[in-house]
Write a protein that holds these residues in place. Structure first.
Motif, PDB file in Angstrom:
ATOM      1  N   GLU A   1       0.821  -1.207   0.000  1.00  0.00           N
ATOM      2  CA  GLU A   1       0.000   0.000   0.000  1.00  0.00           C
ATOM      3  C   GLU A   1       0.858   1.261   0.000  1.00  0.00           C
ATOM      4  O   GLU A   1       0.407   2.334  -0.384  1.00  0.00           O
ATOM      5  N   MET A   2       2.120   1.135   0.436  1.00  0.00           N
ATOM      6  CA  MET A   2       3.072   2.240   0.351  1.00  0.00           C
ATOM      7  C   MET A   2       3.841   2.116  -0.953  1.00  0.00           C
ATOM      8  O   MET A   2       4.423   1.074  -1.232  1.00  0.00           O
ATOM      9  N   SER A   3       3.851   3.170  -1.732  1.00  0.00           N
ATOM     10  CA  SER A   3       4.582   3.123  -2.985  1.00  0.00           C
ATOM     11  C   SER A   3       6.080   3.071  -2.704  1.00  0.00           C
ATOM     12  O   SER A   3       6.544   3.409  -1.603  1.00  0.00           O
ATOM     13  N   LEU A   4       6.839   2.646  -3.698  1.00  0.00           N
ATOM     14  CA  LEU A   4       8.289   2.597  -3.534  1.00  0.00           C
ATOM     15  C   LEU A   4       8.855   3.996  -3.296  1.00  0.00           C
ATOM     16  O   LEU A   4       9.802   4.169  -2.518  1.00  0.00           O
ATOM     17  N   ASP A   5       8.273   4.998  -3.931  1.00  0.00           N
ATOM     18  CA  ASP A   5       8.747   6.376  -3.732  1.00  0.00           C
ATOM     19  C   ASP A   5       8.504   6.850  -2.306  1.00  0.00           C
ATOM     20  O   ASP A   5       9.355   7.510  -1.695  1.00  0.00           O
ATOM     21  N   SER A   6       7.326   6.510  -1.759  1.00  0.00           N
ATOM     22  CA  SER A   6       7.031   6.928  -0.386  1.00  0.00           C
ATOM     23  C   SER A   6       7.915   6.193   0.615  1.00  0.00           C
ATOM     24  O   SER A   6       8.303   6.751   1.650  1.00  0.00           O
TER      25      SER A   6
ATOM     26  N   ALA B   1      22.386   9.427   0.832  1.00  0.00           N
ATOM     27  CA  ALA B   1      22.062   8.326  -0.073  1.00  0.00           C
ATOM     28  C   ALA B   1      21.979   8.872  -1.488  1.00  0.00           C
ATOM     29  O   ALA B   1      20.914   9.291  -1.951  1.00  0.00           O
ATOM     30  N   PRO B   2      23.097   8.914  -2.216  1.00  0.00           N
ATOM     31  CA  PRO B   2      23.090   9.380  -3.604  1.00  0.00           C
ATOM     32  C   PRO B   2      22.124   8.537  -4.446  1.00  0.00           C
ATOM     33  O   PRO B   2      21.927   7.336  -4.165  1.00  0.00           O
ATOM     34  N   PRO B   3      21.511   9.109  -5.458  1.00  0.00           N
ATOM     35  CA  PRO B   3      20.536   8.382  -6.287  1.00  0.00           C
ATOM     36  C   PRO B   3      21.061   7.057  -6.842  1.00  0.00           C
ATOM     37  O   PRO B   3      20.307   6.088  -6.949  1.00  0.00           O
ATOM     38  N   ARG B   4      22.345   7.009  -7.169  1.00  0.00           N
ATOM     39  CA  ARG B   4      22.854   5.774  -7.774  1.00  0.00           C
ATOM     40  C   ARG B   4      22.953   4.630  -6.769  1.00  0.00           C
ATOM     41  O   ARG B   4      23.155   3.472  -7.158  1.00  0.00           O
ATOM     42  N   TYR B   5      22.817   4.945  -5.468  1.00  0.00           N
ATOM     43  CA  TYR B   5      22.833   3.910  -4.449  1.00  0.00           C
ATOM     44  C   TYR B   5      21.433   3.611  -3.911  1.00  0.00           C
ATOM     45  O   TYR B   5      21.295   3.009  -2.846  1.00  0.00           O
ATOM     46  N   VAL B   6      20.414   4.028  -4.628  1.00  0.00           N
ATOM     47  CA  VAL B   6      19.032   3.757  -4.224  1.00  0.00           C
ATOM     48  C   VAL B   6      18.506   2.597  -5.066  1.00  0.00           C
ATOM     49  O   VAL B   6      18.481   2.661  -6.298  1.00  0.00           O
ATOM     50  N   LEU B   7      18.068   1.543  -4.403  1.00  0.00           N
ATOM     51  CA  LEU B   7      17.514   0.368  -5.075  1.00  0.00           C
ATOM     52  C   LEU B   7      16.034   0.251  -4.724  1.00  0.00           C
ATOM     53  O   LEU B   7      15.677   0.158  -3.550  1.00  0.00           O
ATOM     54  N   LYS B   8      15.193   0.255  -5.744  1.00  0.00           N
ATOM     55  CA  LYS B   8      13.750   0.122  -5.525  1.00  0.00           C
ATOM     56  C   LYS B   8      13.243  -1.017  -6.407  1.00  0.00           C
ATOM     57  O   LYS B   8      13.337  -0.966  -7.626  1.00  0.00           O
ATOM     58  N   VAL B   9      12.715  -2.058  -5.759  1.00  0.00           N
ATOM     59  CA  VAL B   9      12.245  -3.222  -6.517  1.00  0.00           C
ATOM     60  C   VAL B   9      11.080  -3.856  -5.770  1.00  0.00           C
ATOM     61  O   VAL B   9      11.074  -3.926  -4.535  1.00  0.00           O
TER      62      VAL B   9
END
Length: 352
Positions: free
Chosen positions: A8-13, A29-37
């Motif tokens: 129910e929580m989006s990956l962005d939230s 947390a630089p963008p290149r080290y953010v993993l969303k899956v």
């Protein structure tokens, strides 16, 4: 990583919530080290993004791992223990944005292992319960696990009855009983301008094969025909048992009395299956390793030599040996080539 119980929580939230906690601790947390899956399998080792995270930990590129909740790292027990050990070995802390924090130290790892094993058992029990429910539906109630309709039929009051495409399904089976190949039937339907089950213009042999291999047309609905398996070649974006294969006939559950108007008899169904295997064996694409059943048997009426088999450009032929000038001074036989599948079908069709 998002799990099935917190989608129910989006990956962005989720990322936003984790960033707030990391900011408070002075971590970036630089963008290149953010993993969303979106990953729901307990087999985290099969997740490409998880392997990327392990690489960052091993190389010392990161000092902490931020997750929304400890269940973001749900995994098989030993996998979770291995990951936490790798974090401890390289001095990487695991920070949770909500819920209980990860337990540290040897005792904490044992607790985490126990929690992971408990979660793994509950998931396996749920999966087995779902499979048992489908089997019980078929065995005890005599109903199929799902209501997928064969082409030309529809479900009505727990029975398969003809629909608007029933006559065309009968026509397909008529051509199958005449010995026509799957691709031959597909070509004829395409030429007639008949729409496919998916509403497309061009029929494929594989579509015809699915129709001619469905025992429902013979009056028997087969339940649990397939089982999930690991794919032979996995796409980078998939995980788990994403492929399926047919179960052996003896393992399928056969339900009788659910088809109001069968198209063929069981004997006719079996004949078509044998014919499909014959057609597949002697299809043009399989002719390089095919058997030439009439090789050395038929003789040329022009020169008296025997015919042999050959494959040219994926097409199988019989040709007279006299076409090659093997004898010194002998004339080359003018006899033409004979299409192997057509000749064999004519000969064995007459014999049978």
């Amino acid at each position: 990583m998002s799990t099935s119980d917190q989608r129910e929580m989006s990956l962005d939230s989720q990322e936003e919530a984790v960033r707030k906690v990391l900011d408070k601790q002075g971590l970036e947390a630089p963008p290149r080290y953010v993993l969303k899956v979106d990953w729901t399998s307990l087999d985290l080792m099969a997740c490409p993004q998880f392997q990327q995270l392990r690489g960052w930990i091993a190389s010392g590129e990161i000092s902490a791992v931020g997750v929304l909740d400890r269940d973001r790292l749900q995994a098989q027990g030993l996998q979770r223990l291995l990951f936490l050990s790798e974090c401890q070995e390289h001095g990487v802390s695991v920070i949770t944005a909500q819920g209980l924090p990860m337990l540290e130290g040897p005792e904490g790892q044992l607790v985490e292992l126990a929690l992971a094993l408990g979660k793994e058992r509950s998931v396996l029990r749920a999966q087995q319960g779902a499979r048992d429910g489908l089997r019980a539906r078929a065995l005890q109630k005599g109903l199929p696990p799902n209501y997928q309709s064969p082409y030309g039929m529809k479900w009505e009051d727990d029975r398969l009855v003809p629909d608007s495409n029933y006559d065309l399904a009968c026509d397909i089976w008529r051509m199958g009983l005449e010995g026509e190949t799957q691709w031959g039937i597909a070509k004829r339907l395409t030429q007639r301008g008949v729409s496919t089950p998916g509403g497309k213009r061009v029929w494929k042999g594989t579509t015809i094969g699915k129709i001619l291999s469905n025992r429902a047309y013979a009056g028997t609905v087969e339940a649990l025909k397939t089982e999930a398996v690991e794919p032979r070649r996995r796409s980078k974006t998939t995980y788990g048992k994403t492929s399926s294969r047919l179960r052996p006939t003896e393992e399928r559950i056969k339900l009788e009395g659910l088809v109001s108007r069968p198209v063929v008899t069981e004997d006719e169904f079996q004949w078509v299956q044998e014919r499909r295997r014959f057609n597949q064996r002697f299809a043009s694409k399989n002719t390089r390793n095919r058997d030439y059943l009439l090789k050395g048997i038929i003789k040329c009426v022009l020169c008296g030599r025997v015919y042999t088999g050959v494959c040219r450009k994926s097409l199988a032929y019989y040709y007279c040996r006299g076409r090659a000038k093997t004898d010194w001074g002998a004339e080359k036989c003018p006899a033409g080539k004979l299409n192997a599948p057509e000749l064999e079908e004519a000969v064995f069709g007459t014999v049978s």
